[in-house]
Design an enzyme around this catalytic site. Structure first.
Site, short mmCIF file in Angstrom:
data_model
loop_
_atom_site.label_atom_id
_atom_site.label_comp_id
_atom_site.label_asym_id
_atom_site.label_seq_id
_atom_site.Cartn_x
_atom_site.Cartn_y
_atom_site.Cartn_z
N SER A 40 -26.98 -3.24 55.67
CA SER A 40 -26.16 -3.29 56.89
C SER A 40 -26.52 -2.13 57.81
O SER A 40 -26.41 -0.96 57.43
CB SER A 40 -24.68 -3.21 56.53
N HIS B 138 -28.37 -7.10 57.93
CA HIS B 138 -26.96 -7.45 58.16
C HIS B 138 -26.48 -6.71 59.41
O HIS B 138 -26.60 -5.49 59.52
CB HIS B 138 -26.13 -7.06 56.93
N ASP C 247 -23.32 -6.06 61.89
CA ASP C 247 -21.86 -6.11 61.96
C ASP C 247 -21.36 -5.99 63.39
O ASP C 247 -21.59 -4.97 64.04
CB ASP C 247 -21.26 -4.96 61.14
N MET D 60 -18.05 -5.81 65.77
CA MET D 60 -16.60 -5.54 65.74
C MET D 60 -16.08 -5.38 67.16
O MET D 60 -16.73 -4.72 67.98
CB MET D 60 -16.34 -4.24 64.97
N HIS E 69 -22.57 -10.81 61.24
CA HIS E 69 -21.19 -10.88 60.71
C HIS E 69 -20.23 -10.57 61.86
O HIS E 69 -20.11 -9.42 62.26
CB HIS E 69 -21.08 -9.86 59.56
N MET F 232 -16.87 -9.87 63.32
CA MET F 232 -15.48 -9.48 63.06
C MET F 232 -14.81 -9.39 64.42
O MET F 232 -14.49 -8.31 64.93
CB MET F 232 -15.46 -8.13 62.32
N MET G 42 -15.32 -10.56 51.34
CA MET G 42 -15.23 -9.13 51.66
C MET G 42 -14.67 -8.38 50.45
O MET G 42 -13.64 -8.75 49.90
CB MET G 42 -14.30 -8.91 52.86
N GLY H 127 -14.11 -3.48 58.84
CA GLY H 127 -13.89 -2.52 59.93
C GLY H 127 -14.72 -1.25 59.82
O GLY H 127 -15.10 -0.67 60.82
N ASP I 72 -19.72 -8.25 50.59
CA ASP I 72 -19.91 -7.22 51.61
C ASP I 72 -18.82 -6.16 51.46
O ASP I 72 -17.62 -6.47 51.56
CB ASP I 72 -19.84 -7.89 52.99
N SER J 248 -23.90 1.88 53.36
CA SER J 248 -24.08 3.30 53.03
C SER J 248 -24.94 3.50 51.78
O SER J 248 -25.77 4.42 51.74
CB SER J 248 -22.71 3.97 52.86
C1 DX5 Z 1 -17.51 -3.60 56.91
C2 DX5 Z 1 -18.83 -4.29 57.21
C3 DX5 Z 1 -19.85 -4.03 56.19
C4 DX5 Z 1 -20.24 -2.57 56.05
C5 DX5 Z 1 -20.55 -2.32 54.62
O1 DX5 Z 1 -16.53 -4.10 57.74
O2 DX5 Z 1 -18.65 -5.69 57.30
O3 DX5 Z 1 -21.00 -4.83 56.38
O4 DX5 Z 1 -21.35 -2.22 56.82
O5 DX5 Z 1 -20.73 -0.97 54.42
P1 DX5 Z 1 -20.77 -0.33 52.96
O6 DX5 Z 1 -21.87 -1.02 52.19
O7 DX5 Z 1 -21.03 1.10 53.22
O8 DX5 Z 1 -19.42 -0.60 52.34
ZN ZN Z 2 -20.52 -6.95 57.26
#
Ligand code: DX5
Ligand code: ZN
Length: 218
Positions: A7, A32, A34, A36, A65, A67, A138, A143, A176, A199
């Site tokens: 991600s 990936h 994200d 938001m 993804h 959100m 999830m 977030g 995820d 991370s």
């Molecule tokens: C969280 C995201 C994830 C996030 C995961 O809302 O959808 O994709 O980047 O990060 P890690 O792997 O650090 O939990």
């Molecule tokens: Zn995600």
């Protein structure tokens, strides 16, 4: 063999091209991405213009993804901007609009996916199973990156795998949130086929070794 989708939420956005190259060089399967909106989740990340730029610099499949609230408003634009997979949340609109959006994504030639927040039961996916190419479970509240893995989502993962085996066996299962070298095995053991890692991937001392670990059989 499981796939890994690092991600880029955990990348350095000032050095995004460098960090995406690192995903390629480590053998990552997908990127990936994200999105938001500050409404569906309490954070704002990246969107359509960044997706267009990323599309130009990598051939890896882009796993987008969303959100965001009522994704049907913007699905066409995300597909046009370069998404290979477009994932929407079951909680982000009415059942009718969610179904219409999944069908629209497929009609545009993109793969459709449905995400479930931790509090949403597996049964909520039931009306959509045949219209999805992937279900995303999830394992943190959406977030933010870097949160603690919720192992109590594992029964839901297995339950969805059973539901899919009956209704749509080709549909993939993705997890995820909080996936790392310690939590990846239990995800695969419960049926996850695509593992997102933010991370843990970017902090791994050896990213190639981390990718190999995720891709190993459980
Ligand atoms: C969280 C995201 C994830 C996030 C995961 O809302 O959808 O994709 O980047 O990060 P890690 O792997 O650090 O939990
Ligand atoms: Zn995600």
């Amino acid at each position: 063999m499981a796939r890994i989708a690092p991600s880029i939420l955990s990348a350095d956005f000032a050095w995004l091209a460098r960090d995406i190259r690192s995903i390629e060089e480590s053998g990552g399967d997908w990127v990936h991405f994200d999105v938001m909106d500050g409404i569906f989740v309490p954070n704002i990340s990246i969107g359509i213009p960044v997706l267009q730029s990323v599309r130009k610099i990598t051939r890896l499949p882009l796993d987008v993804h969303l959100m965001i609230d009522r994704p049907i408003r913007l699905a066409d634009r995300f597909v046009k901007a370069g998404a290979d997979w477009l994932c929407i949340h079951a909680e982000s609109d009415t059942e009718e609009n969610t179904l219409a959006c999944l069908r629209r994504i497929r009609a545009l030639g993109c793969k459709s996916a449905l995400a479930l927040k931790p509090g949403t039961p597996a049964q909520a996916a039931e009306p959509f199973l045949r219209d999805c190419d992937m279900i995303l479970v999830m394992t943190v509240e959406p977030g933010f990156g870097g949160q603690e893995f919720m192992a109590d989502m594992m029964p839901k993962l297995r339950q969805l795998r059973h539901m899919l085996d009956r209704e749509n066996p080709g549909c993939l299962l993705e997890v995820d949130g909080g996936v790392n070298d310690r939590t990846q095995a239990i995800c695969k053991a419960h049926g996850a086929q695509v593992l997102v890692a933010g991370s843990a991937f970017f902090r791994a001392p050896d990213r190639k070794a981390f990718v190999r670990l995720i891709r190993e059989e459980p």
